[in-house]
Design a protein around this motif. Structure first.
Motif, PDB file in Angstrom:
ATOM      1  N   THR A 232       1.049  -1.370  -0.201  1.00 56.66           N
ATOM      2  CA  THR A 232      -0.058  -0.151  -0.426  1.00 56.66           C
ATOM      3  C   THR A 232       1.044   1.077  -0.158  1.00 56.66           C
ATOM      4  OG1 THR A 232       0.125  -0.108   2.202  1.00 56.66           O
ATOM      5  CG2 THR A 232      -1.830  -1.011   1.059  1.00 56.66           C
ATOM      6  N   ARG A 251      -5.757   0.719   8.901  1.00 58.05           N
ATOM      7  CA  ARG A 251      -5.646   1.036   8.133  1.00 58.05           C
ATOM      8  C   ARG A 251      -5.721   0.752   6.324  1.00 58.05           C
ATOM      9  NH1 ARG A 251      -6.125   5.892   6.269  1.00 58.05           N
ATOM     10  NH2 ARG A 251      -5.452   5.708   4.330  1.00 58.05           N
ATOM     11  N   GLU A 254      -8.016  -2.849   3.382  1.00 58.42           N
ATOM     12  CA  GLU A 254      -9.458  -1.928   3.194  1.00 58.42           C
ATOM     13  C   GLU A 254      -9.735  -3.548   2.653  1.00 58.42           C
ATOM     14  OE1 GLU A 254      -8.281   1.703   1.926  1.00 58.42           O
ATOM     15  OE2 GLU A 254      -7.733   2.164   3.745  1.00 58.42           O
ATOM     16  N   ARG A 268      -6.543   0.902  -1.982  1.00 54.72           N
ATOM     17  CA  ARG A 268      -7.097   1.859  -1.454  1.00 54.72           C
ATOM     18  C   ARG A 268      -8.938   1.956  -1.402  1.00 54.72           C
ATOM     19  NH1 ARG A 268      -3.537   6.936  -0.167  1.00 54.72           N
ATOM     20  NH2 ARG A 268      -4.926   6.708   1.420  1.00 54.72           N
TER      21      ARG A 268
END
Length: 330
Positions: A232, A251, A254, A268
């Motif tokens: 990410t 986070r 996701e 994301r």
């Protein structure tokens, strides 16, 4: 029921964030994107100077998406022209700039909001509702680290900001909101090396130790030298420990994983996504909140005073990193 007119919005700054704002605003049924500065976006009129856009008479509000250090003058000019203001985070990069922007906004009586969109991430908003279950905050930790793509390719002004301004601003706003408290003292350290060696004069990483007025503490970590092979672009994690419990918010993953011959990724979607051709996510929800407030004259969830406080924390943190000493906030 009284029908409110559409909000005419001009975008100042047509980079990555400007295009993101334009996508959300043009899809809003009660918004008309009428003007942009410098670069064309849709059918909006293009102005070479933001001052001309502000003075054009074609906008009721401006969305400021320029690099961090340019926000203040634009906010002051917009407020004095009676325009509502949505500004990307951080609010400003000096306390003096923040104070004059707040003063201009309050004197003009316009609606203004800094886009700390994390308050609209469902898990974070739920955490706010659950804070009473964990009791008085004791200690917190917020990590937001980016891949090196961000300071070397995504933005061309990394030497005008830092990973803390760019990343920890979100987390300082978030934990201050969750704690319902203000930071009163910070001690920070910064590490230079990799980016400096690439000709970009900005820290590789920063860590901020913050003490809040009621005694709780928190650590804010930011870095932007993760390898681009990381799955990410951002690695984000928050934990809050209270006297009676703990909340953790991860986070990074996701709810979707994608593996191809080129690599493995977690796309994301909490902040920005498009669902069946329509913008969605916390980013969109935060912008819609501002639009609703500007049209109705309602104060936003995020006050300009709280955004000024985030600037004060970060300014003190950079001073602490420079001197090696703790800094108390005024």
């Amino acid at each position: 029921m009284t029908h409110l007119p559409k909000l005419r919005v001009g975008i100042i700054g047509a980079g990555i964030m400007g295009r993101g704002h334009a996508e959300v605003l043009t899809a809003h049924p009660d918004v008309e994107l009428t003007a942009v500065s410098r670069s064309p976006l849709g059918e909006a009129a293009v102005y070479s100077d933001y001052r001309d856009l502000i003075a054009s008479g074609t906008v009721d509000a401006v969305s400021i998406t320029t690099p961090d250090h340019l926000h203040a003058d634009m906010m002051v000019a917009a407020a004095r022209a009676g325009l509502h203001i949505l500004v990307e985070k951080p609010f400003t990069t000096t306390v003096a700039d923040a104070d004059r922007a707040v003063a201009a906004i309050r004197e003009a009586g316009v609606i203004a909001m800094c886009l700390f969109n994390h308050r609209w991430v469902p898990a974070y908003a739920q955490a706010k509702q659950q804070m009473e279950l964990v009791g008085e905050p004791v200690v917190g930790y917020a990590r937001k680290d980016d891949t090196i793509y961000v300071p070397t390719e995504m933005i061309r002004w990394a030497d005008q900001t830092s990973c803390a301004w760019f990343l920890s601003s979100h987390d300082i706003d978030l934990l201050s909101w969750l704690y319902d408290d203000r930071v009163v003292e910070v001690f920070a350290t910064a590490r230079h090396g990799k980016l400096r060696g690439m000709g970009i004069e900005t820290p590789d990483a920063m860590q901020i130790q913050a003490r809040f007025s009621r005694g709780a503490v928190a650590t804010f970590e930011s870095a932007w030298i993760y390898p681009n092979t990381f799955p990410t672009m951002v690695d984000s994690y928050v934990t809050v420990v209270g006297e009676d419990g703990v909340i953790q918010l991860d986070r990074q993953k996701e709810n979707i994983q994608v593996a191809t011959a080129k690599g493995y990724a977690y796309p994301r979607n909490m902040l920005q996504r498009v669902v069946h051709g329509v913008p969605a996510g916390a980013y969109r929800d935060a912008i819609h909140h501002f639009v609703d407030c500007a049209r109705t004259g309602t104060e936003p969830l995020i006050s300009v005073e709280s955004s000024r406080d985030v600037t004060a924390v970060l300014a003190a943190a950079h001073e602490s990193a420079r001197t090696g000493l703790p800094v108390r906030l005024a």
